[in-house]
Scaffold this motif. Structure first.
Motif, PDB file in Angstrom:
ATOM      1  N   UNK A 134     -19.127 -19.958 -16.364  1.00  0.00           N
ATOM      2  CA  UNK A 134     -20.304 -19.417 -15.684  1.00  0.00           C
ATOM      3  C   UNK A 134     -21.190 -20.554 -15.186  1.00  0.00           C
ATOM      4  N   UNK A 135     -21.361 -21.569 -16.006  1.00  0.00           N
ATOM      5  CA  UNK A 135     -22.138 -22.758 -15.625  1.00  0.00           C
ATOM      6  C   UNK A 135     -21.591 -23.352 -14.326  1.00  0.00           C
ATOM      7  N   UNK A 136     -20.289 -23.540 -14.246  1.00  0.00           N
ATOM      8  CA  UNK A 136     -19.675 -24.118 -13.047  1.00  0.00           C
ATOM      9  C   UNK A 136     -19.916 -23.239 -11.821  1.00  0.00           C
ATOM     10  N   UNK A 137     -19.809 -21.934 -12.012  1.00  0.00           N
ATOM     11  CA  UNK A 137     -20.035 -21.013 -10.891  1.00  0.00           C
ATOM     12  C   UNK A 137     -21.477 -21.096 -10.408  1.00  0.00           C
ATOM     13  N   UNK A 138     -22.422 -21.139 -11.327  1.00  0.00           N
ATOM     14  CA  UNK A 138     -23.832 -21.197 -10.952  1.00  0.00           C
ATOM     15  C   UNK A 138     -24.161 -22.497 -10.222  1.00  0.00           C
ATOM     16  N   UNK A 139     -23.629 -23.610 -10.713  1.00  0.00           N
ATOM     17  CA  UNK A 139     -23.908 -24.889 -10.040  1.00  0.00           C
ATOM     18  C   UNK A 139     -23.214 -24.966  -8.692  1.00  0.00           C
ATOM     19  N   UNK A 140     -22.034 -24.358  -8.581  1.00  0.00           N
ATOM     20  CA  UNK A 140     -21.366 -24.303  -7.280  1.00  0.00           C
ATOM     21  C   UNK A 140     -22.207 -23.542  -6.262  1.00  0.00           C
ATOM     22  N   UNK A 141     -22.783 -22.425  -6.689  1.00  0.00           N
ATOM     23  CA  UNK A 141     -23.659 -21.647  -5.810  1.00  0.00           C
ATOM     24  C   UNK A 141     -24.952 -22.407  -5.514  1.00  0.00           C
ATOM     25  N   UNK A 142     -25.461 -23.126  -6.504  1.00  0.00           N
ATOM     26  CA  UNK A 142     -26.670 -23.927  -6.296  1.00  0.00           C
ATOM     27  C   UNK A 142     -26.438 -24.983  -5.225  1.00  0.00           C
ATOM     28  N   UNK A 143     -25.281 -25.601  -5.264  1.00  0.00           N
ATOM     29  CA  UNK A 143     -24.929 -26.601  -4.253  1.00  0.00           C
ATOM     30  C   UNK A 143     -24.788 -25.952  -2.876  1.00  0.00           C
TER      31      UNK A 143
END
Length: 428
Positions: A134-143
């Motif tokens: 989930x962390x990776x998905x959120x940071x991917x969307x943040x980018x």
């Protein structure tokens, strides 16, 4: 069959009440009881309590039971009280008297302790990995959306400009805090209780260091009374770890529900991820996120429930400790499903890129406009008063091109720094 059978029959009502749904939860834990039994059998041979041949036979038979568990073929019959009695019966059925020796220098108390702690170690690792996904998905969307602004709120009033990078990155970094708690719970579970027997050790010359190494525990729970007192405590510490993640997910789910509403219209999701109304054909309801919110609220109550269950118990074993199973096992599965569903759903989030075009958000920039006056030489308190008067008079003209450069701001959301922090956490 009961491991404590002394030749008389227990009243059926008492049987049903005391066993409860324990068999159901023992099906989840049986694999770990088998793994612990293998290590125990090898240790019994090492110290000379059984022969090497008997140990090998026990380990081989236990491997067969483990395979049946993996295939879903293992069951606990109604005539058996728990996984321990079922497994011992199967060993005795196959090996005769050798099978009866598996309980030497053990009690159901340390059997449950070691099975639960092995289970919790595995499940905490699984929760950790799902949280990292989930962390990776959120940071991917943040980018992806780092340059898209959205309103920030205090007191649910329009406050200052935020961004999708800040919003999504905030939840990502909060998950790191939650994993610190998961790591702490793992450390508590990672202490071998096997050999504590009923909570006071054994007169048999057992080798507890051997089973600690064989079972992959980081250390031994040395004091046998302390090992027994871990019952309920490992579940409670795990619950605190789960509650931390649940708090983060529940808050995020609330944001999503709010931001999806027509009054905000910051984000949307494909219709396939929403549900409808039985009478209102236009409805696209955020049921997934509402259920995540509700389930996570329940999970945040779990530490208190476990605390109330165990708070007034003196040292030693007490039967209500059995009730910890029916609280922690379903909670772990609930937490995993919430993490999986949040990750699955967030992949499909659609962002409104023109949110701040609405003039009602002009006041978001009052602080930036004020700060520009300060940079140009006006004392802060004087600039604040001038700005307040302009807003009251309807003469406020926002400065929307102010730059934010400090670490963690809308102009510098520190996405890579947050990613590195998680990487360092996962390495330990």
């Amino acid at each position: 069959m009961k491991l404590w059978d002394k030749g008389y029959k227990t009243e059926e009502k008492v049987d049903h009440f005391t066993v409860g749904d324990d068999r159901e939860y023992d099906l989840v834990l049986a694999k770990y009881d088998v793994i612990a039994s293998m290590a125990h059998a090898e240790m019994l041979a090492k110290v000379g309590l059984i022969s090497k041949e008997e140990s090998n036979a026990l380990v081989k038979a236990l491997h067969e039971i483990e395979k049946s568990i993996e295939k879903g073929a293992f069951t606990i019959g109604q005539e058996f009280e728990d996984m321990h009695s079922q497994i011992e019966f199967l060993l005795t059925q196959k090996l005769g008297d050798t099978g009866k020796k598996i309980h030497t220098a053990r009690s159901r108390n340390d059997q449950v302790l070691v099975a639960m702690q092995l289970y919790l170690k595995d499940e905490l690792k699984a929760v950790k990995m799902l949280t990292a996904e989930l962390f990776d998905e959120l940071l991917g969307l943040a980018e992806k959306y780092k340059n898209v602004l959205l309103p920030g709120y205090t007191h649910l009033q329009v406050a200052m400009p935020s961004s999708f990078a800040l919003w999504l990155g905030a939840y990502a970094e909060s998950l790191i805090d939650d994993l610190y708690m998961i790591n702490a719970a793992t450390a508590v579970c990672d202490q071998n209780p096997l050999g504590s027997a009923a909570g006071y050790g054994s007169s048999f010359p057992i080798d507890r260091e051997h089973t600690t190494k064989a079972l992959g525990f980081q250390t031994l729970k040395y004091n046998v009374v302390a090992a027994q007192m871990g019952r309920g405590k490992v579940e409670k510490y795990t619950a605190f770890g789960l509650a931390g993640i649940a708090g983060t997910l529940g808050k995020m789910a609330m944001d999503v529900c709010l931001y999806m509403s027509q009054n905000f219209d910051f984000i949307s999701f494909p219709k396939e991820l929403t549900t409808g109304s039985s009478i209102m054909p236009h409805k696209k309801n955020p049921d997934v996120f509402e259920l995540i919110r509700g389930k996570c609220n329940k999970l945040q109550a779990l530490p208190n429930t476990l605390t109330m269950l165990t708070t007034n118990l003196p040292s030693g074993y007490h039967r209500e400790l059995q009730l910890c199973k029916e609280l922690i096992v379903p909670a772990i599965q609930e937490m995993k499903s919430c993490l999986e569903m949040m990750t699955f759903s967030m992949k499909e989030m659609q962002v409104n890129t023109n949110i701040l075009d609405d003039p009602k958000y002009d006041y978001l920039f009052s602080v930036d406009t004020l700060n520009q006056m300060v940079i140009e030489g006006t004392p802060f308190r004087e600039a604040y008063q001038i700005m307040g008067q302009a807003i009251e008079a309807g003469e406020f003209k926002p400065v929307k091109d102010a730059t934010h450069t400090h670490t963690g701001s809308i102009g510098n959301p520190a996405i890579e720094e947050i990613r590195l922090k998680m990487k360092q956490l996962l390495a330990h």
